[in-house]
Design a protein around this motif. Structure first.
Motif, PDB file in Angstrom:
ATOM      1  N   ASN A  23      -1.319   8.996  -3.491  1.00 15.84           N
ATOM      2  CA  ASN A  23      -2.246   9.723  -4.283  1.00 15.84           C
ATOM      3  C   ASN A  23      -2.362   9.455  -5.658  1.00 15.84           C
ATOM      4  O   ASN A  23      -3.577   9.519  -6.384  1.00 15.84           O
ATOM      5  CB  ASN A  23      -1.785  11.363  -4.117  1.00 15.84           C
ATOM      6  N   TYR A  24      -1.313   8.852  -6.194  1.00 14.20           N
ATOM      7  CA  TYR A  24      -1.063   8.492  -7.633  1.00 14.20           C
ATOM      8  C   TYR A  24      -1.862   7.375  -7.689  1.00 14.20           C
ATOM      9  O   TYR A  24      -2.795   7.145  -8.825  1.00 14.20           O
ATOM     10  CB  TYR A  24       0.052   8.155  -8.147  1.00 14.20           C
ATOM     11  N   PHE A  25      -1.951   6.524  -6.881  1.00 15.67           N
ATOM     12  CA  PHE A  25      -2.772   5.122  -7.009  1.00 15.67           C
ATOM     13  C   PHE A  25      -4.472   5.567  -6.936  1.00 15.67           C
ATOM     14  O   PHE A  25      -5.139   4.532  -7.285  1.00 15.67           O
ATOM     15  CB  PHE A  25      -2.514   4.189  -5.509  1.00 15.67           C
ATOM     16  N   LEU A  26      -4.521   6.658  -6.040  1.00 15.63           N
ATOM     17  CA  LEU A  26      -6.123   6.763  -5.979  1.00 15.63           C
ATOM     18  C   LEU A  26      -6.484   7.660  -7.129  1.00 15.63           C
ATOM     19  O   LEU A  26      -7.824   8.234  -7.205  1.00 15.63           O
ATOM     20  CB  LEU A  26      -6.186   7.623  -4.750  1.00 15.63           C
ATOM     21  N   ASP A  35       7.346  10.024  -8.519  1.00 18.76           N
ATOM     22  CA  ASP A  35       6.303   9.045  -7.916  1.00 18.76           C
ATOM     23  C   ASP A  35       5.488   8.188  -8.811  1.00 18.76           C
ATOM     24  O   ASP A  35       5.119   7.323  -8.506  1.00 18.76           O
ATOM     25  CB  ASP A  35       5.270  10.220  -7.242  1.00 18.76           C
ATOM     26  N   GLN A  36       5.001   8.755 -10.188  1.00 13.85           N
ATOM     27  CA  GLN A  36       4.320   8.139 -11.087  1.00 13.85           C
ATOM     28  C   GLN A  36       5.125   6.722 -11.720  1.00 13.85           C
ATOM     29  O   GLN A  36       4.585   5.886 -11.835  1.00 13.85           O
ATOM     30  CB  GLN A  36       4.158   9.008 -12.289  1.00 13.85           C
ATOM     31  N   LYS A  37       6.521   7.137 -11.759  1.00 13.19           N
ATOM     32  CA  LYS A  37       7.431   6.116 -12.113  1.00 13.19           C
ATOM     33  C   LYS A  37       7.524   4.866 -11.398  1.00 13.19           C
ATOM     34  O   LYS A  37       7.276   3.679 -11.944  1.00 13.19           O
ATOM     35  CB  LYS A  37       8.882   6.492 -12.392  1.00 13.19           C
ATOM     36  N   VAL A  49      -2.579  -3.167  -6.534  1.00 12.27           N
ATOM     37  CA  VAL A  49      -2.149  -2.142  -5.631  1.00 12.27           C
ATOM     38  C   VAL A  49      -3.186  -1.044  -5.704  1.00 12.27           C
ATOM     39  O   VAL A  49      -3.520  -0.236  -4.413  1.00 12.27           O
ATOM     40  CB  VAL A  49      -0.783  -1.443  -5.839  1.00 12.27           C
ATOM     41  N   CYS A  50      -3.776  -0.678  -6.768  1.00 15.23           N
ATOM     42  CA  CYS A  50      -4.747   0.368  -6.711  1.00 15.23           C
ATOM     43  C   CYS A  50      -5.857   0.064  -6.145  1.00 15.23           C
ATOM     44  O   CYS A  50      -6.649   0.938  -5.311  1.00 15.23           O
ATOM     45  CB  CYS A  50      -4.864   0.861  -8.084  1.00 15.23           C
ATOM     46  N   ASN A  51      -6.407  -1.293  -5.898  1.00 15.37           N
ATOM     47  CA  ASN A  51      -7.546  -1.598  -5.553  1.00 15.37           C
ATOM     48  C   ASN A  51      -7.362  -1.427  -3.925  1.00 15.37           C
ATOM     49  O   ASN A  51      -8.311  -1.193  -2.950  1.00 15.37           O
ATOM     50  CB  ASN A  51      -7.773  -3.114  -5.690  1.00 15.37           C
ATOM     51  N   PRO A  84      -5.264  15.322   0.472  1.00 13.76           N
ATOM     52  CA  PRO A  84      -6.607  15.163   0.281  1.00 13.76           C
ATOM     53  C   PRO A  84      -7.089  14.535  -1.071  1.00 13.76           C
ATOM     54  O   PRO A  84      -6.610  14.963  -2.012  1.00 13.76           O
ATOM     55  CB  PRO A  84      -6.928  16.887   0.446  1.00 13.76           C
ATOM     56  N   THR A  85      -8.077  13.761  -0.877  1.00 12.37           N
ATOM     57  CA  THR A  85      -8.785  13.276  -2.100  1.00 12.37           C
ATOM     58  C   THR A  85     -10.311  13.370  -1.826  1.00 12.37           C
ATOM     59  O   THR A  85     -10.701  14.046  -0.944  1.00 12.37           O
ATOM     60  CB  THR A  85      -8.242  11.629  -2.317  1.00 12.37           C
TER      61      THR A  85
END
Length: 260
Positions: A23-26, A35-37, A49-51, A84-85
């Motif tokens: 969810n963070y990557f998205l 999770d963010q760390k 990785v976000c791609n 969900p996103t």
């Protein structure tokens, strides 16, 4: 007077969670500092990785659109739903045919809580949610049968989630699912392959204490579709699966296959 309000699931905010990291990557908001760390650390090791996360959503959109528009599929089981996103399975499917019926399955109670609150069906179709483990196909399919007609084709999607299971076990598990689906059904799956840069990022992820993720070879990915007809262009990078525009290369590979 009995309080009918459902209890909220326990959320461990000290251990990274794969659904929250994804969810963070998205670019989502349903994640915590832990999770963010880890997400930032993985991004440093593997900036693309976000791609991968975005490419996976794009693959989902193209696959679901193809199955609805070109293959006449009206029923979906989405296992490993995630938080969900934008462009969730039912939103895409019901955009192209409002009568589509979707069952979301996840074993994370927080995911299902969000799903029930945010994912609403069209009036013509249906959207249902089941808290079950992918390793228990009997429970998953029993829940799905409450919403779907197993006399008609069904699309099974397992996107970016089978990596949490050892490759041989995952292939056997998916084959168990597809053996229970009617002819004319489809399988769609994708996971990260074991390229060197992915190995380094994955080692960092596993060392954090999060649920281990097993990278795939092309052969291991193809094994999930044993006995099925893999649609063109075959097993390969998901950015090359019937793109509607030029997309960045990705180390996430996938396939779509038909049960004849």
């Amino acid at each position: 007077m009995t309080d009918a309000t459902p209890s909220l699931p326990h959320v461990d905010t000290e251990v990274p969670n794969s659904a929250r990291i994804w969810n963070y990557f998205l670019g989502g908001k349903d994640n915590y500092p832990v999770d963010q760390k880890l997400g930032e650390y993985i991004k440093q090791k593997y900036p693309a990785v976000c791609n991968i996360a975005l490419a996976s959503r794009g693959f989902l959109h193209r696959v679901v659109r193809h199955l609805v528009e070109k293959e006449g599929i009206r029923q979906f089981i989405d296992i490993g739903t995630g938080l969900p996103t934008a462009e969730n399975t039912h939103e895409v499917a019901q955009r192209y045919n409002p009568e589509c019926r979707i069952v979301y399955v996840d074993n994370d109670p927080l995911v299902l809580l969000h799903a029930q609150a945010l994912l609403t069906s069209s009036a013509e179709g249906a959207t249902a949610y089941a808290q079950a483990d992918v390793r228990n196909p009997d429970a998953v399919l029993r829940s799905a049968a409450e919403t779907l007609d197993f006399d008609k084709p069904i699309a099974l999607t397992l996107l970016s989630m089978l990596g949490h299971i050892e490759p041989d076990e995952a292939a056997e598990l998916v084959q168990h699912y597809t053996s229970r689906l009617p002819r004319g059904s489809f399988l769609a799956t994708c996971d990260s392959i074991n390229a060197p840069e992915m190995v380094e990022a994955n080692n960092a992820y596993t060392a954090s204490g999060a649920m281990p993720y097993h990278l795939r070879t092309e052969e291991q990915l193809a094994a999930t579709a044993a006995g099925l007809e893999i649609l063109p262009p075959g097993v390969g990078p998901i950015n090359e699966w019937r793109p509607d525009r030029e997309l960045e290369p990705t180390l996430q590979w996938g396939l779509v296959a038909r049960k004849n």
